[in-house]
Design an enzyme around this catalytic site. Structure first.
Site, PDB file in Angstrom:
ATOM      1  N   GLN A  50       5.549  14.129 -38.080  1.00 47.77           N
ATOM      2  CA  GLN A  50       6.217  14.839 -39.096  1.00 47.77           C
ATOM      3  C   GLN A  50       7.660  15.275 -39.189  1.00 47.77           C
ATOM      4  O   GLN A  50       8.553  15.221 -39.946  1.00 47.77           O
ATOM      5  CB  GLN A  50       5.247  15.940 -39.415  1.00 47.77           C
ATOM      6  CG  GLN A  50       5.539  16.440 -40.803  1.00 47.77           C
ATOM      7  CD  GLN A  50       4.866  17.827 -41.416  1.00 47.77           C
ATOM      8  OE1 GLN A  50       5.186  18.549 -42.312  1.00 47.77           O
ATOM      9  NE2 GLN A  50       3.440  17.918 -40.715  1.00 47.77           N
ATOM     10  N   GLU A  55       3.026  21.278 -34.705  1.00 47.26           N
ATOM     11  CA  GLU A  55       3.078  22.360 -35.818  1.00 47.26           C
ATOM     12  C   GLU A  55       2.694  23.671 -35.693  1.00 47.26           C
ATOM     13  O   GLU A  55       3.597  24.795 -35.414  1.00 47.26           O
ATOM     14  CB  GLU A  55       2.415  21.896 -37.234  1.00 47.26           C
ATOM     15  CG  GLU A  55       2.439  22.920 -38.416  1.00 47.26           C
ATOM     16  CD  GLU A  55       3.889  23.289 -38.993  1.00 47.26           C
ATOM     17  OE1 GLU A  55       4.560  22.240 -39.197  1.00 47.26           O
ATOM     18  OE2 GLU A  55       4.286  24.311 -39.125  1.00 47.26           O
ATOM     19  N   ASP A  62       7.187  21.739 -38.441  1.00 44.91           N
ATOM     20  CA  ASP A  62       7.441  20.390 -38.431  1.00 44.91           C
ATOM     21  C   ASP A  62       8.518  20.026 -39.646  1.00 44.91           C
ATOM     22  O   ASP A  62       9.932  19.705 -39.406  1.00 44.91           O
ATOM     23  CB  ASP A  62       6.317  19.415 -38.926  1.00 44.91           C
ATOM     24  CG  ASP A  62       5.363  19.350 -37.515  1.00 44.91           C
ATOM     25  OD1 ASP A  62       5.846  19.376 -36.516  1.00 44.91           O
ATOM     26  OD2 ASP A  62       4.267  18.981 -37.768  1.00 44.91           O
ATOM     27  N   GLY A  70      10.584  41.848 -48.764  1.00 38.45           N
ATOM     28  CA  GLY A  70      12.119  42.615 -48.842  1.00 38.45           C
ATOM     29  C   GLY A  70      11.755  44.070 -49.090  1.00 38.45           C
ATOM     30  O   GLY A  70      10.419  44.566 -48.898  1.00 38.45           O
ATOM     31  N   GLY A  71      12.741  44.630 -49.914  1.00 41.06           N
ATOM     32  CA  GLY A  71      12.715  46.124 -50.080  1.00 41.06           C
ATOM     33  C   GLY A  71      11.826  46.296 -51.339  1.00 41.06           C
ATOM     34  O   GLY A  71      11.621  47.519 -51.904  1.00 41.06           O
TER      35      GLY A  71
HETATM   36  N1  CAO Z   1       7.795   0.989 -27.447  1.00 39.39           N
HETATM   37  C1  CAO Z   1       7.528   1.280 -26.357  1.00 39.39           C
HETATM   38  N2  CAO Z   1       6.792   2.563 -26.014  1.00 39.39           N
HETATM   39  C2  CAO Z   1       7.001   3.282 -26.945  1.00 39.39           C
HETATM   40  C3  CAO Z   1       7.585   3.243 -28.105  1.00 39.39           C
HETATM   41  C4  CAO Z   1       8.239   1.804 -28.442  1.00 39.39           C
HETATM   42  N3  CAO Z   1       8.564   1.303 -29.628  1.00 39.39           N
HETATM   43  N4  CAO Z   1       7.794   4.350 -29.149  1.00 39.39           N
HETATM   44  C5  CAO Z   1       6.918   5.316 -28.419  1.00 39.39           C
HETATM   45  N5  CAO Z   1       6.742   4.838 -27.008  1.00 39.39           N
HETATM   46  C6  CAO Z   1       6.169   5.334 -26.142  1.00 39.39           C
HETATM   47  C7  CAO Z   1       7.183   6.461 -25.428  1.00 39.39           C
HETATM   48  O1  CAO Z   1       7.901   5.832 -24.536  1.00 39.39           O
HETATM   49  C8  CAO Z   1       5.989   7.220 -24.609  1.00 39.39           C
HETATM   50  O2  CAO Z   1       5.797   6.494 -23.268  1.00 39.39           O
HETATM   51  P1  CAO Z   1       5.869   7.437 -21.863  1.00 39.39           P
HETATM   52  O3  CAO Z   1       5.447   8.613 -22.055  1.00 39.39           O
HETATM   53  O4  CAO Z   1       5.104   6.575 -20.859  1.00 39.39           O
HETATM   54  O5  CAO Z   1       7.183   7.678 -21.512  1.00 39.39           O
HETATM   55  C9  CAO Z   1       4.805   7.304 -25.346  1.00 39.39           C
HETATM   56  O6  CAO Z   1       5.147   6.143 -26.367  1.00 39.39           O
HETATM   57  C10 CAO Z   1       4.291   8.483 -26.062  1.00 39.39           C
HETATM   58  O7  CAO Z   1       5.322   9.204 -26.535  1.00 39.39           O
HETATM   59  P2  CAO Z   1       5.071  10.745 -26.832  1.00 39.39           P
HETATM   60  O8  CAO Z   1       4.759  11.411 -25.712  1.00 39.39           O
HETATM   61  O9  CAO Z   1       6.331  11.345 -27.708  1.00 39.39           O
HETATM   62  O10 CAO Z   1       3.776  10.828 -28.085  1.00 39.39           O
HETATM   63  P3  CAO Z   1       2.592  11.583 -27.828  1.00 39.39           P
HETATM   64  O11 CAO Z   1       1.681  11.020 -28.754  1.00 39.39           O
HETATM   65  O12 CAO Z   1       1.910  11.719 -26.609  1.00 39.39           O
HETATM   66  O13 CAO Z   1       3.014  13.203 -28.197  1.00 39.39           O
HETATM   67  C11 CAO Z   1       3.987  14.652 -29.831  1.00 39.39           C
HETATM   68  C12 CAO Z   1       3.400  13.512 -29.689  1.00 39.39           C
HETATM   69  C13 CAO Z   1       4.402  14.930 -31.261  1.00 39.39           C
HETATM   70  C14 CAO Z   1       3.116  15.763 -29.313  1.00 39.39           C
HETATM   71  C15 CAO Z   1       5.387  14.544 -28.818  1.00 39.39           C
HETATM   72  O14 CAO Z   1       5.996  13.493 -29.029  1.00 39.39           O
HETATM   73  C16 CAO Z   1       6.334  15.591 -28.944  1.00 39.39           C
HETATM   74  O15 CAO Z   1       5.952  16.850 -28.235  1.00 39.39           O
HETATM   75  N6  CAO Z   1       7.444  15.607 -29.695  1.00 39.39           N
HETATM   76  C17 CAO Z   1       8.521  16.775 -29.690  1.00 39.39           C
HETATM   77  C18 CAO Z   1       7.896  17.908 -30.749  1.00 39.39           C
HETATM   78  C19 CAO Z   1       7.704  17.338 -32.211  1.00 39.39           C
HETATM   79  O16 CAO Z   1       8.235  16.731 -32.567  1.00 39.39           O
HETATM   80  N7  CAO Z   1       6.439  17.692 -32.436  1.00 39.39           N
HETATM   81  C20 CAO Z   1       6.085  17.601 -33.617  1.00 39.39           C
HETATM   82  C21 CAO Z   1       5.452  16.252 -34.124  1.00 39.39           C
HETATM   83  S1  CAO Z   1       4.815  16.271 -35.665  1.00 39.39           S
HETATM   84  O17 CAO Z   1       3.594  17.714 -35.870  1.00 39.39           O
END
Ligand code: CAO
Length: 479
Positions: free
Chosen positions: A70, A192, A221, A300-301
């Site tokens: 998001q 979030e 988000d 607010g106030g």
């Molecule tokens: N090709 C190959 N690999 C890909 C890819 C692509 N096109 N797109 C993503 N990936 C891989 C990434 O390289 C990553 O791999 P490694 O961990 O091995 O390096 C993997 O996909 C997972 O990516 P991620 O860790 O970002 O995803 P997740 O689902 O585990 O975590 C989230 C999700 C949101 C918790 C994390 O991305 C995060 O903390 N983001 C920053 C904060 C944020 O934006 N949070 C709000 C999200 S909205 O609620």
């Protein structure tokens, strides 16, 4: 006299030198006027085209959109609404995880995805495949901004470090959402509600007697996505002068705290005495060391509270927000049938009313319960009493005025059909937003490879045959 002449000449010389150096300084510090494409230092002549017909605010800006879920998609959707060409890079066969989350139509992209990815193009690329990296390199060279919200370190693990990107394209702006900024929690993955809790919102939301609460508005988000969009546009503006890109970082904790800044204001006030505008004060409940949850007190106030309206017994949203703004006090007394409160010293001043706010709101509620929330709105607004009906999402979805302004829009989609979405809440008079449906997974892969990146047919075939743009075959997956 003869002696004075050289003195005067000296002074005149000094004056000229000072003027010159002042001009120099002015020349150095005064912001150069730019025309938006960085090619000229002068603004162009005002356009003679009708408003709304001279391109869009971000026409010509190309975004490499590596966002998911998001926060990041909120940001790039806004940029797309302002006319940027947003190319969303998704993992082959999988795509943004939200495509399949909370699905309401079997086999179709979810509302979660479609409502956050309007006006974008989608290309599938395996960023960990050498041919995938070849395509990404080409995208980095042609794009102005890379936006990502991977977990900390994920972009670097793909090989896309700042140094690598900046070497390929020194003008590239690299914008990131992370859960936390540099510090003890910088490596954490964040969603979030974690951000709402870490940013001071949850501890200050809810009722004093109850636990901390998260809000329905996605301030962690979508709120951080909004902040990031402003950072990107500012960096684009600075690039017009500097010629170079920069990193833009928005931590979700910081974004939430920015939205909760009035509570940090109150944290500092609490050391100097009770927060008299909190109803807790009127109830005689002592304050602790940290800002308490304030229920429905106004921020607010001006004291305010949520009051029942006609029908509250069966309708969970038959409520109004009612503000006892000091200048409207006389009107409030007349409307609720308490004209004597206008002159009664126990009620006539804001200070006198503070300890009795609970009882005062109970009396006002006796009146609001005789009217619907819309009748309260009509009666009170006519005499400048600030009130607001508690609108349900159903009422918002059906609101004609929101449809007219494009804040609520109906969008058609090839696999899911018609659905409602929230349009661009920021209205520009010369850059009109049209909401276009979200892309299917990899829908624009071919046109991006050829039209945007200029790969020849044999190169496209080579890249495609390598498997870098498609989901791994089942046997490969199993192996
Ligand atoms: N090709 C190959 N690999 C890909 C890819 C692509 N096109 N797109 C993503 N990936 C891989 C990434 O390289 C990553 O791999 P490694 O961990 O091995 O390096 C993997 O996909 C997972 O990516 P991620 O860790 O970002 O995803 P997740 O689902 O585990 O975590 C989230 C999700 C949101 C918790 C994390 O991305 C995060 O903390 N983001 C920053 C904060 C944020 O934006 N949070 C709000 C999200 S909205 O609620």
């Amino acid at each position: 006299m003869a002696k004075k002449k050289p003195q005067k000449a000296k002074q005149a010389k000094a004056k000229t030198a000072a003027k010159k150096s002042a001009r120099k300084v002015l020349k150095f510090t005064a912001p150069k006027k730019a025309n938006g494409n960085g090619k000229s230092n002068n603004l162009p002549k005002p356009s003679s085209k009708p408003y709304g017909q001279d391109g869009k605010a971000l026409t010509g800006v190309r975004i490499l959109d590596f966002t998911h879920v998001q926060s990041g998609p909120t940001c790039t959707q806004l940029l797309a609404w302002f006319g940027a060409d947003v190319i969303k890079v998704e993992r082959p066969g999988v795509g943004d995880i939200t495509r399949g989350q909370l699905r309401d139509v079997p086999g179709a992209d979810s509302l979660y995805f479609t409502m956050l990815n309007h006006n974008k193009r989608s290309i599938t690329i395996d960023s960990k495949h050498p041919q995938g990296m070849r395509v990404l390199n080409a995208l980095i060279k042609t794009c102005d901004v890379l936006v990502e919200n991977f977990a900390p370190g994920a972009l670097d693990r793909m090989g896309l470090t700042w140094d690598y990107i900046h070497k390929l394209n020194p003008r590239m702006i690299v914008a990131s959402v992370k859960g936390f900024g540099p510090g003890p929690y910088e490596d954490c993955k964040v969603y979030e509600n974690v951000a709402q809790c870490a940013g001071g919102s949850a501890s200050t939301t809810g009722f004093r007697e109850g636990p901390p609460l998260v809000t329905g508005a996605q301030i962690g988000d979508s709120g951080t996505g909004l902040h990031l969009a402003l950072g990107i546009v500012s960096a684009l503006y600075q690039r017009i002068r500097s010629g170079r890109g920069q990193k833009v970082l928005c931590a979700m904790q910081d974004g939430v705290l920015n939205l909760a800044r009035v509570k940090l204001r109150d944290q500092q006030r609490i050391a100097k005495g009770p927060l008299t505008e909190y109803s807790q004060y009127g109830e005689g409940v002592p304050f602790g060391k940290a800002v308490p949850r304030a229920g429905n007190d106004s921020g607010g106030g001006q004291p305010g509270w949520i009051l029942k309206c006609k029908g509250w017994e069966s309708d969970p949203d038959a409520y109004t927000y009612f503000i006892t703004q000091a200048p409207a006090w006389g009107a409030i007394c007349d409307v609720i049938g308490k004209p004597e409160w206008k002159t009664d010293p126990d009620y006539a001043t804001p200070k006198a009313r503070l300890p009795k706010l609970k009882a005062i709101f109970a009396t006002i509620e006796q009146w609001t319960m005789t009217k619907t929330k819309f009748e309260v709105m009509d009666i009170c607004n006519a005499v400048d009493i600030p009130v607001g009906p508690i609108l349900s999402m159903k009422e918002i979805a059906e609101d004609e005025s929101l449809r007219k302004t494009g804040t609520v829009v109906e969008v058609d989609h090839p696999t899911r059909g018609k659905y409602l979405s929230v349009g661009n809440p920021i209205k520009l008079s010369d850059s009109i937003s049209e909401v276009k449906r979200s892309p299917l997974l990899g829908e624009h892969t071919d046109e991006i490879l050829t039209d945007v990146l200029g790969f020849k047919a044999n190169e496209v075939a080579e890249i495609k045959n390598s498997g870098a743009l498609s989901a791994p075959k089942k046997e490969e997956k199993a192996a």
